[in-house]
Each structure stands twice: as structure tokens, then as C-alpha cells.
Design an enzyme around this catalytic site. Sequence first.
Site, PDB file in Angstrom:
ATOM      1  N   ASN A  60      -1.212  -2.862  -5.504  1.00 29.32           N
ATOM      2  CA  ASN A  60      -0.997  -4.201  -4.438  1.00 29.32           C
ATOM      3  C   ASN A  60       0.038  -4.784  -5.341  1.00 29.32           C
ATOM      4  OD1 ASN A  60      -0.665  -6.412  -3.144  1.00 29.32           O
ATOM      5  ND2 ASN A  60      -3.124  -6.591  -3.734  1.00 29.32           N
ATOM      6  N   LYS A  62       1.449  -7.588  -3.686  1.00 28.58           N
ATOM      7  CA  LYS A  62       1.887  -8.833  -3.449  1.00 28.58           C
ATOM      8  C   LYS A  62       3.223  -9.506  -3.336  1.00 28.58           C
ATOM      9  CE  LYS A  62      -2.028  -9.285  -6.517  1.00 28.58           C
ATOM     10  NZ  LYS A  62      -2.883 -10.138  -7.188  1.00 28.58           N
ATOM     11  N   HIS A 144      -8.489  -9.950   0.447  1.00 25.06           N
ATOM     12  CA  HIS A 144      -7.959  -9.453  -0.724  1.00 25.06           C
ATOM     13  C   HIS A 144      -8.640 -11.708  -1.187  1.00 25.06           C
ATOM     14  CE1 HIS A 144      -5.753 -10.743  -4.470  1.00 25.06           C
ATOM     15  NE2 HIS A 144      -6.050  -9.243  -4.911  1.00 25.06           N
ATOM     16  N   GLU A 146      -7.059 -13.498  -2.819  1.00 25.18           N
ATOM     17  CA  GLU A 146      -5.836 -14.807  -2.214  1.00 25.18           C
ATOM     18  C   GLU A 146      -5.782 -15.142  -1.163  1.00 25.18           C
ATOM     19  OE1 GLU A 146      -2.359 -12.363  -4.727  1.00 25.18           O
ATOM     20  OE2 GLU A 146      -3.832 -12.363  -6.479  1.00 25.18           O
ATOM     21  N   GLU A 214     -13.150  -6.790  -6.396  1.00 26.98           N
ATOM     22  CA  GLU A 214     -12.346  -8.095  -7.561  1.00 26.98           C
ATOM     23  C   GLU A 214     -12.768  -8.371  -8.204  1.00 26.98           C
ATOM     24  OE1 GLU A 214      -7.958  -6.325  -6.560  1.00 26.98           O
ATOM     25  OE2 GLU A 214      -8.515  -7.644  -5.195  1.00 26.98           O
ATOM     26  N   GLY A 220      -5.328 -11.338 -11.969  1.00 26.57           N
ATOM     27  CA  GLY A 220      -3.671 -11.989 -13.258  1.00 26.57           C
ATOM     28  C   GLY A 220      -3.777 -12.267 -14.149  1.00 26.57           C
ATOM     29  N   SER A 260      -7.284  -7.344 -13.315  1.00 29.34           N
ATOM     30  CA  SER A 260      -6.187  -6.659 -15.071  1.00 29.34           C
ATOM     31  C   SER A 260      -6.660  -5.439 -14.714  1.00 29.34           C
ATOM     32  CB  SER A 260      -6.792  -7.933 -15.627  1.00 29.34           C
ATOM     33  OG  SER A 260      -6.202  -9.316 -15.373  1.00 29.34           O
TER      34      SER A 260
HETATM   35  P1  PGA Z   1      -4.298  -7.540 -11.396  1.00 26.51           P
HETATM   36  O1  PGA Z   1      -4.889  -7.357  -9.197  1.00 26.51           O
HETATM   37  O2  PGA Z   1      -3.907  -5.858 -11.267  1.00 26.51           O
HETATM   38  O3  PGA Z   1      -2.665  -7.831 -10.856  1.00 26.51           O
HETATM   39  O4  PGA Z   1      -4.949  -8.670 -11.973  1.00 26.51           O
HETATM   40  C1  PGA Z   1      -5.488  -7.226  -8.932  1.00 26.51           C
HETATM   41  C2  PGA Z   1      -5.313  -7.161  -7.469  1.00 26.51           C
HETATM   42  O5  PGA Z   1      -5.191  -8.893  -6.658  1.00 26.51           O
HETATM   43  O6  PGA Z   1      -6.051  -6.065  -6.829  1.00 26.51           O
END
Ligand code: PGA
Length: 304
Positions: A60, A62, A144, A146, A214, A220, A260
Site C-alpha cells: 500500500n 498510500k 483502511h 486512515e 491491521e 506507521g 509496521s
Molecule cells: P505500515 O502501513 O506498514 O506503514 O505500518 C500498513 C498499512 O497501513 O497498510
Amino acid sequence: MAATSTSLFSSHLHFLNSQPFSSTHSFFQSVHSTLSFPPSKPSRGVVAMAGSGKFFVGGNWKCNGTKDSLSKLVSDLNSATLEPDVDVVVAPPFVYIDQVKNSITDRIEISAQNSWVGKGGAFTGEISVEQLKDLGCKWVILGHSERRHIIGENDEFIGKKAAYALSEGLGVIACIGELLQEREAGKTFDVCFQQLKAFADAVSSWDNIVIAYEPVWVIGTGKVATPEQAQEVHAAVRDWLKKNFSVEVASKTRIIYGGSVNASNSAELAKKEDIDGFLVGGASLKGPEFATIINSVTSKKVAA
Ligand code: PGA
């Protein structure tokens, strides 16, 4: 045999005693999910694989990248050696989907990071499922954290988006996961099951859905859930699919882990029996590291 069962049971009791539960309901769900899948049963030539679906790794990207940086990333991925028994998907920002699709190997499929809830038209700033298909997208990430927690999308809206994308033939990477305060309040299972139910209420089949668990507190942040913490929720999600749908749906639906994930922790996570792959953010922006994560499927294989 009796001794094994007793020690297995006492380890479960220890596990149960150590968990905060928000309600009697989630306590019994936890007992059920903890006891219902025997540890490490061999399946289709691998160890530690409760499901029957192919390992799945998504990147992803982003809201990151430029024409130049993504061109370099694509060229790194094109030259990487990837294990064959993994479905690999990348999700570029909308504006670079065409560039990436036209330059990346067919071995890697393209996902969008979002899609409009219905047919395209007068919806300023939105991107329709029809347009995504026109560019060659096969997948879309929906729900997601976010988009849930920064943009404010709710369960019902996300469910409708999933239903529409599936009806048009896109696969859906359906994200679920709890906030830190929800985990600390013992509500992890309740939150995940509610988010799953919203998808379930809206769609008619799980055939083209990959579930991405997640936990929001590890996205993140550099914090990672332990393999045991991830496995516990993945097993509960599979158990939920079994109880609410069927053994077949529970077995074939991929449940991937995100938050992460990187080249140093992916092998240990991949060894867990209910982890069927990963959704990777930051580490998917580095070609060689993303390739290592994809290739962590090898840690599931039976040692000779
Ligand atoms: P990250 O993001 O690996 O940077 O923690 C994962 C995600 O949001 O899919």
C-alpha cells in the site's frame, strides 16, 4: 495424550486469565476461538497454515511517490526474484496507476487505495470502479484505518463500497482493526467482528475478499504486534467466518496482517498458522525489502 491435553488446556487457561475481556460474550468467543483450531496442522505442503488460500502480499503505497521514484520502485520490483506461490499486489496513488500498470511485470497485480461507492458520474474528486477497471486494476483496498479515522468513513459506507466493487468484478482487500484504546479496553474482538459484520451484511459472497487485520496502533508507528497477538486475532476472525458462514469460507478466505511489517519481522509473523500474508505500507516503498517480505512465504514451508 492425557498429559498433552492437560498441558494444552492449562496453557489456554493461562492465556485466558491473562486477557482483559470486555464482556461475557467476547470471553466465550475467545474460549471458542482459542480452543477450536489445533495448533500447527499441516496443510497443502506447508506447516502452520490454517487456511487453504494462496499467500497474499499487498503493498500500500498510500500518498507517496513521484513519477521518478515510482519508476525506480517498479524497476526494482521487476528485477526482484519472487517466490511463485504468492499473490502480489501493489496499490499506487490513483494518479500513478496508469504509469505503474504500464511498466510493472504482469506477475504483480494493481490495486486502488479506494473507490467510489457506486457508478461514476457527478461526484467531484472521486474515482469510479469502472475507471479503475479501465486502467487494469484488479483490486481495491477498502476500510483502511486512515480512511475510517482520518477521513471519517463509516462501516455502512465502506460495506456499500465493497458491495459495488465486488459486483463490478474487483477484488476487495477489506481492512479491519482496533484502536489502541479499544485494545486496552478489551474490545479488540468486538471491534473487529463489528467491522467484519458490516462487510458481511453488504456483500453476497466472500469469494473475492481478502481480509486485512491491521491494528491501528501499529500502522506507521514502528510498533508491531507480536506474532502471538496477531495470530490470536487472525484465529478469532477465521472462527467468526466459520460460525457465521462455513468451514469452507473460513478456510479459503485469506486473512492477511498489516502494521509496521518489514523485512526483519515478516518471517516470524508468516510462521503463524492463521496469517495468510501481509498488507505492507512503508516497507513496500523499498523494492528489495518488499521482495523479502513477499518471499517470507518460505518460512511457512515444511523443513525437509
Ligand atoms: P505500515 O502501513 O506498514 O506503514 O505500518 C500498513 C498499512 O497501513 O497498510
